[in-house]
Design an enzyme around this catalytic site. Structure first.
Site, PDB file in Angstrom:
ATOM      1  N   THR A  95       4.584   0.983  -4.702  1.00  0.00           N
ATOM      2  CA  THR A  95       4.165  -0.407  -4.935  1.00  0.00           C
ATOM      3  C   THR A  95       4.174  -0.800  -6.407  1.00  0.00           C
ATOM      4  O   THR A  95       4.514  -1.943  -6.731  1.00  0.00           O
ATOM      5  CB  THR A  95       2.781  -0.669  -4.290  1.00  0.00           C
ATOM      6  OG1 THR A  95       2.897  -0.447  -2.880  1.00  0.00           O
ATOM      7  CG2 THR A  95       2.302  -2.082  -4.534  1.00  0.00           C
ATOM      8  N   LYS A 152       0.826  -1.214   0.000  1.00  0.00           N
ATOM      9  CA  LYS A 152       0.000   0.000   0.000  1.00  0.00           C
ATOM     10  C   LYS A 152       0.858   1.260   0.000  1.00  0.00           C
ATOM     11  O   LYS A 152       0.599   2.208   0.722  1.00  0.00           O
ATOM     12  CB  LYS A 152      -0.924  -0.015   1.229  1.00  0.00           C
ATOM     13  CG  LYS A 152      -1.876  -1.211   1.241  1.00  0.00           C
ATOM     14  CD  LYS A 152      -2.842  -1.148   2.394  1.00  0.00           C
ATOM     15  CE  LYS A 152      -3.750  -2.344   2.460  1.00  0.00           C
ATOM     16  NZ  LYS A 152      -4.542  -2.606   1.272  1.00  0.00           N
ATOM     17  N   CYS A 153       1.855   1.263  -0.850  1.00  0.00           N
ATOM     18  CA  CYS A 153       2.825   2.356  -0.909  1.00  0.00           C
ATOM     19  C   CYS A 153       2.746   3.000  -2.283  1.00  0.00           C
ATOM     20  O   CYS A 153       2.381   2.351  -3.267  1.00  0.00           O
ATOM     21  CB  CYS A 153       4.229   1.774  -0.672  1.00  0.00           C
ATOM     22  SG  CYS A 153       5.596   2.936  -0.875  1.00  0.00           S
ATOM     23  N   GLY A 154       3.091   4.270  -2.351  1.00  0.00           N
ATOM     24  CA  GLY A 154       3.143   4.946  -3.642  1.00  0.00           C
ATOM     25  C   GLY A 154       4.146   4.297  -4.590  1.00  0.00           C
ATOM     26  O   GLY A 154       4.055   4.439  -5.806  1.00  0.00           O
TER      27      GLY A 154
END
Length: 195
Positions: free
Chosen positions: A73, A69-71
Site C-alpha cells: 500500500t 491494507k496491503c504490504g
C-alpha cells in the site's frame, strides 16, 4: 480405370491445396492478432461518474490495481510522486481498487477515497472498486490480461499494485510486477521515452 485414378488424383491434390491454404490462413491469423485499445472502455470513477478512456488519447497511461491494507500500500506515495512529476507531460495514472487478494481492500468506494486522500494525498484518478481476476473479472482487465485482445501478451494479475503501461495509441506495451516500485527506472525511462 485410368479415368477413375485421374479423378482421385485431382481430388487428392485439390484437398492438399485446401489444407495448405487453411494452414497459411491460420498462420496469418496468428501473426496478425487484431489489437484492441483501451479507448473502447468506459468505467465508473470512485464517485460514480462515467470515466471514458477515449478522453486519454495521446497520453501514456499506467493502470494499477490498488488495495488499502496491503504490504505494498505505501506504493500510493510513489504513484502520487510519479503523477505529480509527469502529469503535465501527457502521462496519467488510473487506480482500480480491488479486493481480489487476501481481502486487502474491504472498504466501499467512499471509504477508499477517504483513505487515499488522508493517508497519501492521492489526486490521480481513482475508479470504483472492481474485480481484476476470476469469473467476475472486469472487461477492462480481460483486455489487459489477454493477448487475443491486447496483442502483447497473456498475463495474470498476481497481487495488488500490478501495473499495466499503455502507450499514446491506447495499446498495452508493458506489464510491471506488483513489487516493482512505480518510480523504478524501467517505468521512468518508459515515460521519458528512454526505453
Amino acid at each position: 480405370m485410368k479415368k477413375f485414378l485421374m479423378i482421385c488424383t485431382i481430388i487428392f491434390l485439390y484437398q492438399q491445396n485446401g489444407v495448405a491454404q487453411n494452414k497459411k490462413n491460420s498462420s496469418n491469423a496468428k501473426n496478425n492478432i487484431m489489437k484492441e485499445t483501451i479507448y473502447q472502455f468506459k468505467v465508473e470513477d470512485i464517485e460514480g461518474n462515467t470515466f471514458d478512456f477515449a478522453a486519454l488519447k495521446g497520453k501514456k497511461i499506467m493502470v494499477v490495481n490498488t488495495a488499502s491494507k496491503c504490504g505494498l500500500t505505501p506504493q500510493y506515495k510513489d504513484l502520487q510522486a510519479l503523477y505529480d512529476k509527469y502529469k503535465d507531460q501527457n502521462f496519467i495514472i488510473i487506480g482500480f481498487p480491488a479486493n481480489n487478494f487476501a481481502s486487502q481492500e474491504p472498504g466501499n468506494n467512499e471509504e477508499i477515497a477517504i483513505f487515499c486522500e488522508r493517508n497519501y494525498g492521492v489526486t490521480f484518478p481513482m475508479m470504483s472498486k472492481i474485480s481484476v481476476k476470476g469469473e467476475d473479472m472486469h472487461p477492462l482487465y480481460l483486455f489487459l490480461t489477454q493477448k487475443a485482445k491486447n496483442g502483447l501478451e497473456d498475463s495474470e494479475v498476481t497481487w495488488n499494485f500490478q501495473k499495466y503501461l499503455i502507450n499514446e495509441n491506447g495499446e498495452v506495451v508493458k506489464v510491471i510486477s506488483p513489487k516493482t516500485l512505480p518510480t523504478d527506472a524501467s517505468v521512468v525511462n518508459w515515460i521519458e521515452n528512454k526505453g
